[in-house]
Scaffold this motif. Structure first.
Motif, PDB file in Angstrom:
ATOM      1  N   TYR A   8       4.861   7.112   1.780  1.00  0.00           N
ATOM      2  CA  TYR A   8       5.602   5.852   2.241  1.00  0.00           C
ATOM      3  C   TYR A   8       4.955   4.619   1.566  1.00  0.00           C
ATOM      4  O   TYR A   8       3.658   4.748   1.390  1.00  0.00           O
ATOM      5  CB  TYR A   8       5.308   5.859   3.574  1.00  0.00           C
ATOM      6  CG  TYR A   8       6.320   6.851   4.462  1.00  0.00           C
ATOM      7  CD1 TYR A   8       7.512   6.772   4.580  1.00  0.00           C
ATOM      8  CD2 TYR A   8       5.514   7.753   4.959  1.00  0.00           C
ATOM      9  CE1 TYR A   8       8.139   7.705   5.411  1.00  0.00           C
ATOM     10  CE2 TYR A   8       6.149   8.863   5.984  1.00  0.00           C
ATOM     11  CZ  TYR A   8       7.570   8.836   6.132  1.00  0.00           C
ATOM     12  OH  TYR A   8       8.260   9.865   6.498  1.00  0.00           O
TER      13      TYR A   8
ATOM     14  N   THR B 198       0.837  -1.503   0.013  1.00  0.00           N
ATOM     15  CA  THR B 198      -0.090   0.083  -0.001  1.00  0.00           C
ATOM     16  C   THR B 198       0.953   1.306   0.095  1.00  0.00           C
ATOM     17  O   THR B 198       1.805   1.277   0.424  1.00  0.00           O
ATOM     18  CB  THR B 198      -0.898   0.061   1.067  1.00  0.00           C
ATOM     19  OG1 THR B 198      -0.153   0.204   2.418  1.00  0.00           O
ATOM     20  CG2 THR B 198      -1.882  -0.827   1.314  1.00  0.00           C
ATOM     21  N   TYR B 199       0.437   2.170  -0.376  1.00  0.00           N
ATOM     22  CA  TYR B 199       1.053   3.449  -0.587  1.00  0.00           C
ATOM     23  C   TYR B 199       0.104   4.575   0.313  1.00  0.00           C
ATOM     24  O   TYR B 199      -0.886   4.733  -0.046  1.00  0.00           O
ATOM     25  CB  TYR B 199       1.306   4.183  -1.948  1.00  0.00           C
ATOM     26  CG  TYR B 199       2.104   5.226  -2.201  1.00  0.00           C
ATOM     27  CD1 TYR B 199       3.162   5.383  -1.754  1.00  0.00           C
ATOM     28  CD2 TYR B 199       1.293   6.367  -2.534  1.00  0.00           C
ATOM     29  CE1 TYR B 199       3.866   6.746  -2.003  1.00  0.00           C
ATOM     30  CE2 TYR B 199       1.826   7.864  -2.778  1.00  0.00           C
ATOM     31  CZ  TYR B 199       3.128   7.682  -2.462  1.00  0.00           C
ATOM     32  OH  TYR B 199       3.878   8.896  -2.576  1.00  0.00           O
ATOM     33  N   GLN B 200       0.792   5.222   1.109  1.00  0.00           N
ATOM     34  CA  GLN B 200       0.369   6.510   1.824  1.00  0.00           C
ATOM     35  C   GLN B 200       1.594   7.364   1.708  1.00  0.00           C
ATOM     36  O   GLN B 200       2.489   7.462   2.329  1.00  0.00           O
ATOM     37  CB  GLN B 200      -0.012   6.149   3.520  1.00  0.00           C
ATOM     38  CG  GLN B 200      -1.220   5.049   3.517  1.00  0.00           C
ATOM     39  CD  GLN B 200      -1.485   4.852   4.837  1.00  0.00           C
ATOM     40  OE1 GLN B 200      -0.578   5.077   5.929  1.00  0.00           O
ATOM     41  NE2 GLN B 200      -2.633   4.637   5.486  1.00  0.00           N
ATOM     42  N   GLN B 201       1.062   8.604   0.939  1.00  0.00           N
ATOM     43  CA  GLN B 201       2.222   9.368   0.725  1.00  0.00           C
ATOM     44  C   GLN B 201       3.020  10.013   1.801  1.00  0.00           C
ATOM     45  O   GLN B 201       2.404  10.260   2.823  1.00  0.00           O
ATOM     46  CB  GLN B 201       1.625  10.643  -0.059  1.00  0.00           C
ATOM     47  CG  GLN B 201       2.496  11.568  -0.705  1.00  0.00           C
ATOM     48  CD  GLN B 201       1.637  12.570  -1.219  1.00  0.00           C
ATOM     49  OE1 GLN B 201       0.274  12.582  -1.488  1.00  0.00           O
ATOM     50  NE2 GLN B 201       2.321  13.717  -1.799  1.00  0.00           N
TER      51      GLN B 201
ATOM     52  N   ASP C  65      -5.917  -2.987  10.848  1.00  0.00           N
ATOM     53  CA  ASP C  65      -6.286  -2.396   9.457  1.00  0.00           C
ATOM     54  C   ASP C  65      -7.385  -2.954   8.953  1.00  0.00           C
ATOM     55  O   ASP C  65      -8.177  -3.760   9.403  1.00  0.00           O
ATOM     56  CB  ASP C  65      -5.021  -2.882   8.587  1.00  0.00           C
ATOM     57  CG  ASP C  65      -4.950  -2.206   7.278  1.00  0.00           C
ATOM     58  OD1 ASP C  65      -5.348  -1.250   6.946  1.00  0.00           O
ATOM     59  OD2 ASP C  65      -3.872  -2.578   6.618  1.00  0.00           O
TER      60      ASP C  65
ATOM     61  N   LYS D 189       4.016   0.730   2.311  1.00  0.00           N
ATOM     62  CA  LYS D 189       4.117  -0.165   3.586  1.00  0.00           C
ATOM     63  C   LYS D 189       3.632  -1.646   2.566  1.00  0.00           C
ATOM     64  O   LYS D 189       2.827  -1.876   1.703  1.00  0.00           O
ATOM     65  CB  LYS D 189       2.816  -0.056   4.452  1.00  0.00           C
ATOM     66  CG  LYS D 189       2.961   1.356   5.138  1.00  0.00           C
ATOM     67  CD  LYS D 189       2.022   1.601   6.263  1.00  0.00           C
ATOM     68  CE  LYS D 189       0.480   0.991   5.740  1.00  0.00           C
ATOM     69  NZ  LYS D 189      -0.243   1.354   7.117  1.00  0.00           N
TER      70      LYS D 189
END
Length: 151
Positions: free
Chosen positions: A110, A105-108, A143, A112
């Motif tokens: 970063y 996953t991408y959470q700006q 999550d 993960k």
């Protein structure tokens, strides 16, 4: 005066006659309406184009991904800003542990890499203890997870 009384009585009897006729007509119409018969064969067969079937399957997959998730736990094994590094960790993990699903996953800003779809924290902790030797920095996080199969 007598003429007026006769005229009023004629009007009353005319009105009674009209209302009686209307009631009879309405009742006759109500009796003539019958419900449609229900066929014995209630099976429905749908013949659809393959493109339509493919589109329906894509919509179902999207709905499952967006609405089919619920709160649970995963084990986070990687956290960083390098996409290539995260992709490498994910592919290495799936090669070492094929029984677990891995998610990138991408959470700006970063990336993960998390693994598993665990209903309880205890299940996630059991998985963490199994992979801790290869991923010492891994830890359990709360999550949104996909529904795992029931056992």
């Amino acid at each position: 005066m007598l003429a007026e009384k006769i005229q009023v009585m004629k009007m009353k009897s005319s009105l009674i006659l009209v209302f009686t006729a209307l009631a009879y007509i309405c009742n006759a119409q109500a009796d003539s309406v019958k419900p449609a018969p229900v066929p014995n064969d209630t099976n429905v067969r749908v013949i659809a184009n393959s493109q339509i079937t493919g589109s329906i399957q894509k919509v179902q997959q999207y709905e499952q991904l967006s609405h089919g998730t619920f709160s649970g736990y995963r084990v986070q094994v990687h956290f960083g800003t390098d996409r290539n590094g995260a992709t490498t960790v994910k592919s290495d993990f799936t090669a070492k542990y094929p029984g677990y699903s891995a998610y990138l996953t991408y959470q700006q800003p970063y990336f993960k890499v998390c693994i598993g779809d665990f209903r309880s924290k205890l299940e996630a902790a059991n998985a963490l203890s199994k992979i801790k030797k290869d991923y010492p920095g891994a830890f359990v996080i709360r999550d949104k997870i996909n529904p795992p199969p029931l056992r």
